[in-house]
Write a protein that holds these residues in place. Structure first.
Motif, mmCIF file in Angstrom:
data_model
loop_
_atom_site.group_PDB
_atom_site.id
_atom_site.type_symbol
_atom_site.label_atom_id
_atom_site.label_comp_id
_atom_site.label_asym_id
_atom_site.label_seq_id
_atom_site.Cartn_x
_atom_site.Cartn_y
_atom_site.Cartn_z
ATOM 1 N N TRP A 85 38.042 29.052 28.573
ATOM 2 C CA TRP A 85 36.824 29.691 28.738
ATOM 3 C C TRP A 85 36.291 29.824 29.964
ATOM 4 O O TRP A 85 35.857 30.847 30.434
ATOM 5 C CB TRP A 85 35.931 28.927 27.744
ATOM 6 N N SER A 86 36.415 28.908 30.699
ATOM 7 C CA SER A 86 35.738 28.532 32.089
ATOM 8 C C SER A 86 36.508 29.556 33.046
ATOM 9 O O SER A 86 35.741 30.148 33.794
ATOM 10 C CB SER A 86 35.845 27.325 32.606
ATOM 11 N N ASP A 95 30.763 42.755 36.121
ATOM 12 C CA ASP A 95 30.393 42.001 34.927
ATOM 13 C C ASP A 95 30.913 40.612 34.964
ATOM 14 O O ASP A 95 31.874 40.367 34.500
ATOM 15 C CB ASP A 95 30.547 42.643 33.571
ATOM 16 N N TYR A 96 30.605 39.675 35.946
ATOM 17 C CA TYR A 96 31.292 38.366 36.104
ATOM 18 C C TYR A 96 30.209 37.408 36.201
ATOM 19 O O TYR A 96 28.971 37.492 36.619
ATOM 20 C CB TYR A 96 32.131 38.322 37.436
ATOM 21 N N PRO A 97 30.553 36.138 35.979
ATOM 22 C CA PRO A 97 29.687 35.109 36.194
ATOM 23 C C PRO A 97 28.877 34.956 37.649
ATOM 24 O O PRO A 97 29.646 35.487 38.513
ATOM 25 C CB PRO A 97 30.338 33.792 35.844
ATOM 26 N N LEU A 157 38.489 34.621 35.711
ATOM 27 C CA LEU A 157 39.563 34.953 36.773
ATOM 28 C C LEU A 157 40.708 35.541 36.161
ATOM 29 O O LEU A 157 41.282 36.321 36.893
ATOM 30 C CB LEU A 157 40.177 33.648 37.179
ATOM 31 N N THR A 158 40.733 35.138 34.973
ATOM 32 C CA THR A 158 41.962 35.941 34.130
ATOM 33 C C THR A 158 41.616 37.496 33.884
ATOM 34 O O THR A 158 42.412 38.411 34.247
ATOM 35 C CB THR A 158 42.186 35.373 32.648
ATOM 36 N N LYS A 159 40.224 37.716 33.683
ATOM 37 C CA LYS A 159 39.972 39.128 33.908
ATOM 38 C C LYS A 159 40.079 39.801 35.178
ATOM 39 O O LYS A 159 40.207 41.112 35.401
ATOM 40 C CB LYS A 159 38.526 39.169 33.544
ATOM 41 N N LEU A 169 42.923 43.611 38.790
ATOM 42 C CA LEU A 169 43.678 43.611 39.957
ATOM 43 C C LEU A 169 44.900 44.486 39.438
ATOM 44 O O LEU A 169 45.692 45.150 40.374
ATOM 45 C CB LEU A 169 43.754 42.563 40.648
ATOM 46 N N SER A 170 45.705 43.982 38.476
ATOM 47 C CA SER A 170 46.861 44.728 38.245
ATOM 48 C C SER A 170 46.685 46.124 37.714
ATOM 49 O O SER A 170 47.465 46.876 38.078
ATOM 50 C CB SER A 170 47.403 43.878 36.812
#
Length: 448
Positions: free
Chosen positions: A187-188, A213-215, A192-194, A199-200
């Motif tokens: 979850w944390s 929309d990021y932390p 970064l996965t998003k 980027l892909s």
């Protein structure tokens, strides 16, 4: 070997590092709990048993009597019935110089001591937890020794049973906590996965920038990356416009020069036409490169080397048909590299043209995997090659080893500079088939 292990540790993903750290920490804590808790319980039970034995000792001392002849006796029996049960595991013994008194639980045995450890043994030779003391009565000359002991085995059995249950609980706790930690890590790290997914999408041309929309911890990186991409695209677009403006600004003066040359005598035309043509060629060439660099989807470039080499070699086969050179293309048709089509044509075209000029009969093109997702495109020929001491010099701008062969001396330098712009490089060395071996290192394409 240690260096390789350190290298592998450095290449671990953030998720793998966090999971590995959690496993190491959790394993250490579980092992520590599994070892220290039984020891603490055993120590507590021993202390509690000693306290109980102290009460028995006080009770025994209070009921102890000695007559004028030195004979010892108890005025009242002890409260714990185990002292009267044979081989119960709870014993007492009173000794003086003239007499000895024992609990009925010892039956016909005595409390003995091991030779090495000096630990007392009970009626069945069991190890005892014991306390002992010496008393002195006013009307009796000499010490009275009191020893009270209890079998240690029941406590050890209890602790062993507790350890078995404790390890089951710790194992369940270990799995449960590790599962929760992995969910927390997943979850944390989801932002970064998003980011990786976006980027892909940018590489494939589906998006032009990252969403905002990021932390709070990741948002500044996303903002700076978007600003960097926008700035880079703006610089490329500006460079393209400047090159176009320069080309158009020079077009009229060149047209005037061409018209003046056309009206001049033959000798003047032969002298001035080549440099004017060369100027026009350089303007068209650099304008074309500036336009290529203006691509918006800078992360989405992809080229199939096998197809491009086949297409370029077909053209060179016609231009250099008189040299009767055979090109062998061994590049995998499924291989894609992260280079724009026209840039790759420019780089591989220069390398192939040099090979066609100098090869005796064979040109071999093949590839080799490199580290960090790189791929080496290798062009070899069986020509005279280049002396080892001049391999680095020929990559410099304008250097030509043979002035009789047509060219500007810019080809290899352009290949080297363009490869560097794609985080690659050009290296030259002696080929195993006799001539020059040119190795073009570029990145493998990661787009689908």
């Amino acid at each position: 070997m240690p260096n390789r292990k350190r290298h592998l540790l450095k290449r671990l993903s953030l998720k793998s590092r966090l999971v590995l750290a959690a496993i190491v920490w959790l394993t250490a804590m579980v092992i520590a709990a599994g070892v220290t808790v039984p020891q603490q319980v055993f120590s507590y039970m021993i202390d509690s048993t000693n306290d109980q034995l102290s009460l028995y000792q006080d009770e025994l001392s209070a009921s102890l009597e000695v007559d004028d002849k030195g004979k010892i006796s108890l005025s009242s029996p002890l409260s714990d019935p185990r002292f009267n049960q044979p081989y119960s595991g709870l014993y007492w013994s009173i000794d003086t110089e003239a007499d000895e008194l024992r609990s009925r639980s010892l039956w016909d045995q005595k409390i003995t001591f091991e030779k090495l450890s000096k630990e007392p043994l009970g009626a069945r030779k069991e190890r005892l937890i014991f306390i002992q003391t010496s008393l002195y009565f006013p009307d009796y000359d000499g010490p009275i020794h009191i020893l009270i002991g209890i079998d240690e085995q029941p406590i050890e059995d209890t602790v062993a049973k507790l350890m078995g249950q404790l390890w089951i609980i710790l194992a369940l706790l270990y799995v449960g906590v590790l599962f929760i930690i992995m969910i927390q890590i997943q979850w944390s790290l989801s932002p970064l996965t998003k980011m990786h997914k976006e980027l892909s999408q940018m590489r494939s041309g589906e998006k032009e920038c990252l969403d905002g929309d990021y932390p709070r911890e990741v948002s500044p990186v996303v903002t700076d990356l978007n600003a960097l991409l926008f700035h880079y695209q703006e610089l490329l677009e500006r460079a393209r416009h400047h090159a176009g403006n320069l080309s158009h600004a020079l077009k009229t003066p060149l047209s005037v020069l061409r018209n003046e040359i056309a009206t001049a005598d033959k000798e003047t035309r032969l002298r001035l036409e080549p440099p004017v043509t060369q100027i026009q060629h350089q303007i068209d060439y650099h304008l074309g490169r500036a336009r290529m660099a203006g691509s918006k989807n800078i992360l989405a470039v992809k080229t199939n080397p096998a197809e491009r080499i086949d297409a370029i070699s077909m053209a060179f086969d016609k231009v250099y048909a008189f040299r009767e050179v055979d090109l062998i293309n061994e590049i995998d048709s499924e291989l894609d590299v992260a280079v724009e089509d026209t840039d790759f044509d420019e780089m591989i075209g220069n390398l192939l043209e040099n090979a066609y000029k100098w090869s005796n009969s064979i040109i071999r093109v093949h590839s080799h995997d490199s580290s960090d997702n790189g791929i080496e495109i290798i062009v070899e020929d069986d020509g005279p090659g280049i002396p080892d001491e001049k391999l680095e010099a020929v990559i410099q701008r304008g250097v030509r080893l043979d002035e009789t062969t047509p060219g500007t001396g810019l080809g290899l330098n352009i290949v080297n500079e363009m490869a560097h712009s794609y985080r690659g490089k050009l290296t030259l060395e002696r080929s195993t088939i006799g001539g020059l071996k040119a190795t073009l290192l570029v990145k493998r394409s990661t787009t689908g």
